[in-house]
Write an enzyme that holds these catalytic residues in place. Structure first.
Site, PDB file in Angstrom:
ATOM      1  N   SER A  79      25.926 -32.043 -21.893  1.00 27.19           N
ATOM      2  CA  SER A  79      25.092 -32.083 -20.678  1.00 27.19           C
ATOM      3  C   SER A  79      25.953 -31.621 -19.515  1.00 27.19           C
ATOM      4  CB  SER A  79      24.638 -33.525 -20.438  1.00 27.19           C
ATOM      5  OG  SER A  79      24.030 -33.654 -19.168  1.00 27.19           O
ATOM      6  N   TYR A  83      26.292 -42.781 -19.997  1.00 30.70           N
ATOM      7  CA  TYR A  83      25.812 -41.472 -20.458  1.00 30.70           C
ATOM      8  C   TYR A  83      26.910 -40.412 -20.273  1.00 30.70           C
ATOM      9  CZ  TYR A  83      22.615 -37.486 -21.013  1.00 30.70           C
ATOM     10  OH  TYR A  83      21.990 -36.332 -21.440  1.00 30.70           O
TER      11      TYR A  83
HETATM   12  N1  LIG Z   1      16.317 -33.543 -20.940  1.00 29.24           N
HETATM   13  C1  LIG Z   1      17.374 -33.217 -20.205  1.00 29.24           C
HETATM   14  O1  LIG Z   1      17.271 -32.990 -18.991  1.00 29.24           O
HETATM   15  C2  LIG Z   1      18.738 -33.101 -20.853  1.00 29.24           C
HETATM   16  C3  LIG Z   1      19.761 -32.507 -20.114  1.00 29.24           C
HETATM   17  C4  LIG Z   1      21.029 -32.390 -20.685  1.00 29.24           C
HETATM   18  C5  LIG Z   1      21.256 -32.846 -21.967  1.00 29.24           C
HETATM   19  N2  LIG Z   1      20.242 -33.439 -22.662  1.00 29.24           N
HETATM   20  C6  LIG Z   1      20.540 -33.894 -24.015  1.00 29.24           C
HETATM   21  O2  LIG Z   1      19.731 -33.171 -24.919  1.00 29.24           O
HETATM   22  C7  LIG Z   1      19.520 -33.940 -26.101  1.00 29.24           C
HETATM   23  C8  LIG Z   1      18.036 -33.983 -26.415  1.00 29.24           C
HETATM   24  O3  LIG Z   1      17.372 -34.684 -25.378  1.00 29.24           O
HETATM   25  P1  LIG Z   1      15.863 -34.386 -24.988  1.00 29.24           P
HETATM   26  O4  LIG Z   1      15.831 -34.154 -23.552  1.00 29.24           O
HETATM   27  O5  LIG Z   1      15.298 -33.385 -25.914  1.00 29.24           O
HETATM   28  O6  LIG Z   1      15.228 -35.842 -25.215  1.00 29.24           O
HETATM   29  P2  LIG Z   1      14.166 -36.357 -26.280  1.00 29.24           P
HETATM   30  O7  LIG Z   1      14.050 -37.814 -26.001  1.00 29.24           O
HETATM   31  O8  LIG Z   1      12.972 -35.502 -26.261  1.00 29.24           O
HETATM   32  O9  LIG Z   1      14.888 -36.107 -27.686  1.00 29.24           O
HETATM   33  C9  LIG Z   1      15.827 -36.954 -28.241  1.00 29.24           C
HETATM   34  C10 LIG Z   1      15.485 -37.142 -29.710  1.00 29.24           C
HETATM   35  O10 LIG Z   1      16.523 -37.920 -30.300  1.00 29.24           O
HETATM   36  C11 LIG Z   1      15.923 -38.851 -31.181  1.00 29.24           C
HETATM   37  N3  LIG Z   1      16.808 -39.999 -31.380  1.00 29.24           N
HETATM   38  C12 LIG Z   1      17.129 -40.963 -30.483  1.00 29.24           C
HETATM   39  N4  LIG Z   1      17.957 -41.861 -31.061  1.00 29.24           N
HETATM   40  C13 LIG Z   1      18.168 -41.445 -32.344  1.00 29.24           C
HETATM   41  C14 LIG Z   1      18.938 -41.944 -33.430  1.00 29.24           C
HETATM   42  N5  LIG Z   1      19.642 -43.071 -33.336  1.00 29.24           N
HETATM   43  N6  LIG Z   1      18.928 -41.250 -34.584  1.00 29.24           N
HETATM   44  C15 LIG Z   1      18.211 -40.109 -34.706  1.00 29.24           C
HETATM   45  N7  LIG Z   1      17.451 -39.593 -33.712  1.00 29.24           N
HETATM   46  C16 LIG Z   1      17.436 -40.259 -32.545  1.00 29.24           C
HETATM   47  C17 LIG Z   1      14.614 -39.234 -30.500  1.00 29.24           C
HETATM   48  O11 LIG Z   1      13.700 -39.802 -31.420  1.00 29.24           O
HETATM   49  C18 LIG Z   1      14.168 -37.895 -29.940  1.00 29.24           C
HETATM   50  O12 LIG Z   1      13.358 -37.195 -30.862  1.00 29.24           O
HETATM   51  C19 LIG Z   1      20.120 -35.317 -25.806  1.00 29.24           C
HETATM   52  O13 LIG Z   1      21.394 -35.402 -26.400  1.00 29.24           O
HETATM   53  C20 LIG Z   1      20.230 -35.340 -24.299  1.00 29.24           C
HETATM   54  O14 LIG Z   1      21.246 -36.203 -23.862  1.00 29.24           O
HETATM   55  C21 LIG Z   1      18.992 -33.561 -22.139  1.00 29.24           C
END
Ligand SMILES: NC(=O)c1ccc[n+]([C@@H]2O[C@H](COP(=O)([O-])OP(=O)(O)OC[C@H]3O[C@@H](n4cnc5c(N)ncnc54)[C@H](O)[C@@H]3O)[C@@H](O)[C@H]2O)c1
Length: 262
Positions: free
Chosen positions: A144, A157
């Site tokens: 991130s 985080y």
């Molecule tokens: N959305 C943003 O703005 C953003 C920005 C930077 C980084 N990220 C990172 O991107 C990645 C995806 O996030 P997203 O935004 O798509 O969120 P999201 O909540 O849509 O996706 C996260 C997924 O991880 C799964 N998950 C959670 N805990 C789990 C576990 N213990 N085992 C297996 N699966 C698990 C959830 O069920 C979900 O499907 C994350 O690592 C997040 O930190 C997101």
């Protein structure tokens, strides 16, 4: 070079039930890959796998808690037994909570570090065993912009996302002799993901503004003047998963519209 850069490659994508992981899984299929979808949310992983099959690519799905080494090992083994090779791992499973430092519950700290950092470690450790035998592979972890610069109320985080970058740099050294590339992506704010339904409320408390104003404040910090999209992240994931990035390892690539430059 083949017009489809991931033709017949086999990818494991964690967190592929929704958001960035789902977007990457579907895009990989568009680029020719077969995908094994791992997620705690079995129904969501199943739906992603069905969409991939609709694109005439093979897909498997597994209910996997990435913090559980046995579940990870079992699903990786079944993926290998089905396809006979594993070419790409994307670690996208992740969670977030925002608290002022003295209010961070210990169980929230543990959960964030466990899912985001330990989960990434467990998946890399397992998949690397197969990639080492093959002497090839691409490992991509979603860090991130919070993995490059600390943020208000984001101690747990940010610690997990900085950790992913350290893990990436270190593992890239371990696996370089086996021609396995290990890189990370650092996205900006991807508003379209379910993660942001939660963040609107949490950041509204932290910034003292109504939830509907939160996204505007975040976009104002972005030089290119817009939010990050799942497609922006998937574009870089395809590049890092393909042979176009064969001379890159140990990198953490910002996809932040210019907000993060280090
Ligand atoms: N959305 C943003 O703005 C953003 C920005 C930077 C980084 N990220 C990172 O991107 C990645 C995806 O996030 P997203 O935004 O798509 O969120 P999201 O909540 O849509 O996706 C996260 C997924 O991880 C799964 N998950 C959670 N805990 C789990 C576990 N213990 N085992 C297996 N699966 C698990 C959830 O069920 C979900 O499907 C994350 O690592 C997040 O930190 C997101």
């Amino acid at each position: 070079m083949d017009p489809l850069p991931l033709k017949d490659k086999v990818a494991i994508v964690t967190g592929s039930a929704s958001g960035i992981g789902k977007g990457i899984a579907l895009r990989f299929a568009d680029e020719g890959a077969h995908v094994s979808c791992f997620d705690l949310n079995e129904e969501g992983a199943k739906n992603t796998a069905q969409e991939i099959k609709g694109k005439n690519r093979e897909a498997l799905y597994f209910k996997v808690d990435v913090t559980n080494s046995q579940e990870v090992a079992e699903a990786v083994k079944k993926t290998f037994e089905h396809f006979g090779h594993i070419d790409i791992l994307v670690n996208s499973a992740g969670i977030i909570r925002a608290h002022f430092i003295t209010d961070v519950p210990e169980e929230i700290w543990d959960a964030i570090i466990n899912v985001n950092l330990k989960g990434t470690f467990l998946c890399i450790r397992e998949v690397a065993k197969y990639m080492i035998q093959q002497k090839s592979g691409k490992i991509i972890s979603i860090s991130s912009k919070s993995g490059k610069t600390g943020g208000l109320w984001l101690g747990a985080y940010c610690a997990s996302k900085f950790g992913i970058i350290g893990l990436t740099q270190s593992v890239s050294r371990d696996l370089a002799p086996y021609k396995i590339n290990v890189n990370a992506i650092c996205p900006g704010n991807v508003f379209s993901t379910p993660m942001w339904d939660l963040l609107d409320k949490e950041y509204s408390r932290k910034l003292g503004v109504p939830p509907e104003q939160v996204r505007k404040l975040y976009v104002e910090k972005v030089p290119l003047g817009r939010e990050c999209t799942v497609e922006d992240v998937a574009n870089v994931a395809v590049f890092l998963a393909s042979s176009y990035s064969d001379y890159m390892t140990g990198q953490a690539i910002n996809v932040t519209g210019g907000q993060e430059v280090h």
